[in-house]
Design a protein around this motif. Structure first.
Motif, PDB file in Angstrom:
ATOM      1  N   MET A   1       0.842  -1.189   0.000  1.00  0.00           N
ATOM      2  CA  MET A   1       0.000   0.000   0.000  1.00  0.00           C
ATOM      3  C   MET A   1       0.880   1.241   0.000  1.00  0.00           C
ATOM      4  SD  MET A   1      -2.835  -1.568  -0.057  1.00  0.00           S
ATOM      5  CE  MET A   1      -1.939  -2.943  -0.800  1.00  0.00           C
ATOM      6  N   ALA A   2       0.305   2.387  -0.439  1.00  0.00           N
ATOM      7  CA  ALA A   2       1.169   3.554  -0.603  1.00  0.00           C
ATOM      8  C   ALA A   2       0.366   4.842  -0.592  1.00  0.00           C
ATOM      9  CB  ALA A   2       1.942   3.448  -1.922  1.00  0.00           C
ATOM     10  N   SER A   3       1.019   5.893  -0.110  1.00  0.00           N
ATOM     11  CA  SER A   3       0.499   7.241  -0.277  1.00  0.00           C
ATOM     12  C   SER A   3       1.151   7.848  -1.513  1.00  0.00           C
ATOM     13  CB  SER A   3       0.805   8.090   0.953  1.00  0.00           C
ATOM     14  OG  SER A   3       2.215   8.204   1.131  1.00  0.00           O
ATOM     15  N   VAL A   4       0.591   8.956  -1.986  1.00  0.00           N
ATOM     16  CA  VAL A   4       1.138   9.666  -3.139  1.00  0.00           C
ATOM     17  C   VAL A   4       1.208  11.144  -2.785  1.00  0.00           C
ATOM     18  CG1 VAL A   4       0.747  10.369  -5.539  1.00  0.00           C
ATOM     19  CG2 VAL A   4       0.277   8.011  -4.832  1.00  0.00           C
ATOM     20  N   ASP A  28      -2.747   6.851   2.061  1.00  0.00           N
ATOM     21  CA  ASP A  28      -2.793   5.419   1.794  1.00  0.00           C
ATOM     22  C   ASP A  28      -4.240   4.923   1.857  1.00  0.00           C
ATOM     23  OD1 ASP A  28      -2.049   2.748   1.484  1.00  0.00           O
ATOM     24  OD2 ASP A  28      -1.731   2.466   3.630  1.00  0.00           O
ATOM     25  N   GLN A  29      -4.657   4.151   0.856  1.00  0.00           N
ATOM     26  CA  GLN A  29      -5.985   3.542   0.742  1.00  0.00           C
ATOM     27  C   GLN A  29      -7.094   4.551   0.426  1.00  0.00           C
ATOM     28  OE1 GLN A  29      -6.925   0.817   3.943  1.00  0.00           O
ATOM     29  NE2 GLN A  29      -4.820   0.101   4.102  1.00  0.00           N
ATOM     30  N   GLU A  30      -6.735   5.781   0.134  1.00  0.00           N
ATOM     31  CA  GLU A  30      -7.733   6.788  -0.201  1.00  0.00           C
ATOM     32  C   GLU A  30      -8.204   6.613  -1.642  1.00  0.00           C
ATOM     33  OE1 GLU A  30      -8.340  11.636   0.201  1.00  0.00           O
ATOM     34  OE2 GLU A  30      -6.321  10.803   0.299  1.00  0.00           O
ATOM     35  N   PHE A  31      -9.420   7.083  -1.926  1.00  0.00           N
ATOM     36  CA  PHE A  31      -9.934   7.148  -3.297  1.00  0.00           C
ATOM     37  C   PHE A  31     -10.026   8.636  -3.640  1.00  0.00           C
ATOM     38  CE2 PHE A  31     -12.579   4.564  -6.435  1.00  0.00           C
ATOM     39  CZ  PHE A  31     -12.572   5.548  -7.415  1.00  0.00           C
ATOM     40  N   VAL A 154      -0.668   1.458  -6.200  1.00  0.00           N
ATOM     41  CA  VAL A 154      -1.574   2.547  -6.566  1.00  0.00           C
ATOM     42  C   VAL A 154      -2.281   2.202  -7.869  1.00  0.00           C
ATOM     43  CG1 VAL A 154      -1.792   5.016  -7.044  1.00  0.00           C
ATOM     44  CG2 VAL A 154       0.011   4.221  -5.498  1.00  0.00           C
ATOM     45  N   PHE A 155      -3.611   2.359  -7.888  1.00  0.00           N
ATOM     46  CA  PHE A 155      -4.392   2.223  -9.119  1.00  0.00           C
ATOM     47  C   PHE A 155      -4.634   3.610  -9.709  1.00  0.00           C
ATOM     48  CE2 PHE A 155      -5.676  -1.845  -7.260  1.00  0.00           C
ATOM     49  CZ  PHE A 155      -5.674  -2.663  -8.374  1.00  0.00           C
ATOM     50  N   LEU A 156      -4.393   3.761 -11.002  1.00  0.00           N
ATOM     51  CA  LEU A 156      -4.668   5.006 -11.711  1.00  0.00           C
ATOM     52  C   LEU A 156      -5.733   4.737 -12.756  1.00  0.00           C
ATOM     53  CD1 LEU A 156      -0.982   6.223 -12.320  1.00  0.00           C
ATOM     54  CD2 LEU A 156      -2.408   6.521 -10.285  1.00  0.00           C
ATOM     55  N   ARG A 182     -12.783  -3.656  -1.244  1.00  0.00           N
ATOM     56  CA  ARG A 182     -12.208  -4.983  -1.018  1.00  0.00           C
ATOM     57  C   ARG A 182     -10.689  -4.971  -1.040  1.00  0.00           C
ATOM     58  NH1 ARG A 182     -10.102  -9.218  -3.506  1.00  0.00           N
ATOM     59  NH2 ARG A 182     -10.261  -8.405  -5.621  1.00  0.00           N
ATOM     60  N   LEU A 183     -10.113  -4.228  -2.002  1.00  0.00           N
ATOM     61  CA  LEU A 183      -8.667  -4.250  -2.189  1.00  0.00           C
ATOM     62  C   LEU A 183      -7.926  -3.384  -1.174  1.00  0.00           C
ATOM     63  CD1 LEU A 183      -8.550  -4.013  -6.094  1.00  0.00           C
ATOM     64  CD2 LEU A 183      -8.256  -6.061  -4.686  1.00  0.00           C
ATOM     65  N   GLN A 184      -8.622  -2.351  -0.635  1.00  0.00           N
ATOM     66  CA  GLN A 184      -7.986  -1.447   0.332  1.00  0.00           C
ATOM     67  C   GLN A 184      -6.659  -0.906  -0.201  1.00  0.00           C
ATOM     68  OE1 GLN A 184      -9.472  -0.600   3.662  1.00  0.00           O
ATOM     69  NE2 GLN A 184     -11.059  -1.175   2.217  1.00  0.00           N
ATOM     70  N   THR A 185      -6.713  -0.417  -1.431  1.00  0.00           N
ATOM     71  CA  THR A 185      -5.535   0.132  -2.112  1.00  0.00           C
ATOM     72  C   THR A 185      -5.817   1.583  -2.488  1.00  0.00           C
ATOM     73  OG1 THR A 185      -5.117  -2.073  -3.030  1.00  0.00           O
ATOM     74  CG2 THR A 185      -3.948  -0.254  -4.047  1.00  0.00           C
ATOM     75  N   THR A 186      -4.764   2.345  -2.688  1.00  0.00           N
ATOM     76  CA  THR A 186      -4.905   3.742  -3.088  1.00  0.00           C
ATOM     77  C   THR A 186      -5.401   3.816  -4.527  1.00  0.00           C
ATOM     78  OG1 THR A 186      -3.050   4.281  -1.632  1.00  0.00           O
ATOM     79  CG2 THR A 186      -3.713   5.962  -3.243  1.00  0.00           C
ATOM     80  N   PHE A 187      -6.499   4.536  -4.747  1.00  0.00           N
ATOM     81  CA  PHE A 187      -7.058   4.755  -6.081  1.00  0.00           C
ATOM     82  C   PHE A 187      -6.978   6.251  -6.398  1.00  0.00           C
ATOM     83  CE2 PHE A 187      -9.885   1.104  -7.609  1.00  0.00           C
ATOM     84  CZ  PHE A 187      -9.289   0.151  -6.803  1.00  0.00           C
TER      85      PHE A 187
END
Length: 366
Positions: A1-4, A28-31, A154-156, A182-187
C-alpha cells in the motif's frame, strides 16, 4: 500500500502551462478523484504520476520514494485508460495475464490471480473470448482486471467509464467502489463528470486551467465551495448565480439583485454584514428553490415572483426554468408542482443554503 505526494509540481508543454504548482497528499488507501473540464490538466497529473509525462518542476513521491526519474514499470502502479487499450489478437485471459508474464511471474500464480480477478469482475465466462467479441462494458471490466492482477500499490484510472452508456456507467461506478473497498488500495481517478466524482471519491480535487481550486470531501465541496468555479462545477444542475449587492433595509440585511430583494437569514448576518454595500455574487442551488406549496418545513423562505419558461419532468422531480426580470434560472421542485409553461408564480428560495461570493475575486465569503 502507498500514499502519493505531489510537491509543487508544474508541467509545461512549450509555453503552455498544463499544471501549475500542484501540491497535494493522497493518503494510503484513499480514493482521490481529479475532476475538472476538458483540457484543465487533470489527465496530465495522472500521466506524470504514471511516468508517461516528464515533470517540468517539483517532485512526485510514492510513499517516501521520489519517482521523478523512475521508469513507469518500476513505480508499482497500474493504469486503466479511457480507450481500454486491449490487445485485439489476445484472449481476455491473455490480456489480463500479459503484464504478469512479462515480469516472469510463475504460471500457477498468474492463473490464480487471473481467475480471482475474473470472478470478482463477473467475467469468468469471457476468458477465452477476444476483445472484438465483447461489449463496451465487458471490455472495461477486462481493462480493470488487467490492472487488478498486478496487485499494485496505486491504481490510476483515466476516465475509464466515458465510453459506456448511462446505465453501464452506474453499474461500473458501483463495481469500482466495491473493488476499492475490497482491495484497500490507493485509487486515483480522473473524470470530467462531477456525478462520478461525487459518488466515488473519498476526496475530490477540483482543477481549472491547471490550477488547484479546492480539495475536500464531496459533501464539503457541495456545502462550502471555495469559489464561484467550484460552486458552479459541483452539483447538477449547477448553482444559479446573480450579480447583487448587500443592502440595509428597515433594519434588515437584504440581497438586492435588482430583479428581486430577499432577506439574509439572521444566522448568516454576522458573516454578510461586513460586506454591506459591496457588490457580491449571490448563489443558490436549484434544489434550494421550491414550489411554495411543496417547500420543506422550517426553512428561511424568501419568495420571488417568476414566470415559468420550461418544465422537464424527471419522474421523481421536475426541473423548472424560471424567468425573473429577464434573468433565467433553474429549480428542482416536487413532482406535484402546478408549474406550467407561461404561468406566473412565486418561487420559494431556501435562504438557509444561500451562498455569497466576492464579485471581484469570486472567492466565497464565509
Amino acid at each position: 500500500m502507498a500514499s502519493v505526494t505531489y510537491e509543487n509540481v508544474t508541467k509545461l508543454f512549450g509555453d503552455v502551462v498544463a499544471v501549475s504548482d500542484l501540491s497535494i497528499k493522497v493518503e494510503d488507501q484513499e480514493f482521490l478523484v481529479f475532476v475538472g473540464p476538458s483540457g484543465c490538466g487533470k489527465s496530465t497529473c495522472l500521466r506524470m504520476l504514471a511516468g508517461l509525462e516528464e515533470i517540468t518542476e517539483g517532485r512526485i513521491m510514492i510513499s517516501d520514494r521520489v519517482v521523478n526519474d523512475v521508469p513507469p514499470k518500476d513505480r508499482d502502479i497500474a493504469m486503466v485508460f479511457q480507450s481500454y487499450a486491449l490487445y485485439p489478437h489476445m484472449s481476455v485471459y491473455d490480456n489480463m495475464a500479459f503484464g504478469l508474464k512479462l515480469r516472469k511471474t510463475p504460471k500457477d500464480e498468474v492463473d490464480k490471480r487471473v481467475q480471482v480477478a475474473a470472478k470478482d469482475l463477473g467475467i469468468t465466462e469471457l476468458l477465452e473470448r477476444k476483445p472484438k467479441q465483447l461489449s463496451g462494458g465487458q471490455r472495461q471490466r477486462v481493462a480493470v482486471g488487467r490492472a487488478i492482477v498486478r496487485d499494485p500499490a496505486v491504481f490510476l484510472m483515466d476516465e475509464p467509464l466515458s465510453n459506456l452508456d448511462a446505465k453501464l456507467r452506474v453499474e461500473a461506478r458501483a463495481m469500482i467502489g466495491r473493488l476499492h473497498h475490497r482491495l484497500q488500495t490507493t485509487f486515483i481517478y480522473v473524470t470530467h463528470d462531477q456525478t462520478e466524482a461525487m459518488t466515488m471519491g473519498t476526496r475530490i480535487t477540483v482543477i481549472k486551467d491547471g490550477i488547484l481550486q479546492q480539495v475536500a470531501s464531496p459533501q464539503v465541496l457541495y456545502d462550502t465551495p471555495d469559489n464561484v468555479f467550484v460552486a458552479g462545477f459541483i452539483g447538477s444542475p449547477s448553482m444559479n448565480f446573480f450579480d447583487a449587492t448587500l443592502v440595509q433595509e428597515n433594519g434588515k440585511l437584504m440581497v438586492d439583485a435588482g430583479i428581486f430583494r430577499v432577506p439574509v437569514p439572521q444566522h448568516k448576518v454576522p458573516v454578510c454584514q461586513p460586506h454591506a454595500g459591496k457588490p457580491i455574487i449571490f448563489g443558490i442551488r436549484p434544489e434550494d428553490i421550491h414550489d411554495p406549496d411543496y417547500r420543506p418545513a422550517n426553512i428561511s423562505e424568501a419568495r420571488v415572483d417568476t414566470e415559468v419558461e420550461v418544465t422537464e419532468l424527471m419522474g421523481n422531480e421536475v426541473f423548472v426554468y424560471f424567468n425573473t426580470g429577464g434573468k433565467s434560472y433553474i429549480a428542482r421542485v416536487d413532482p406535484r408542482t402546478s408549474a406550467r409553461v407561461g404561468v406566473q408564480m412565486p418561487a420559494a428560495f431556501n435562504m438557509d443554503n444561500m451562498h455569497i461570493f466576492d464579485r471581484q475575486t469570486e472567492q466565497a465569503i464565509r
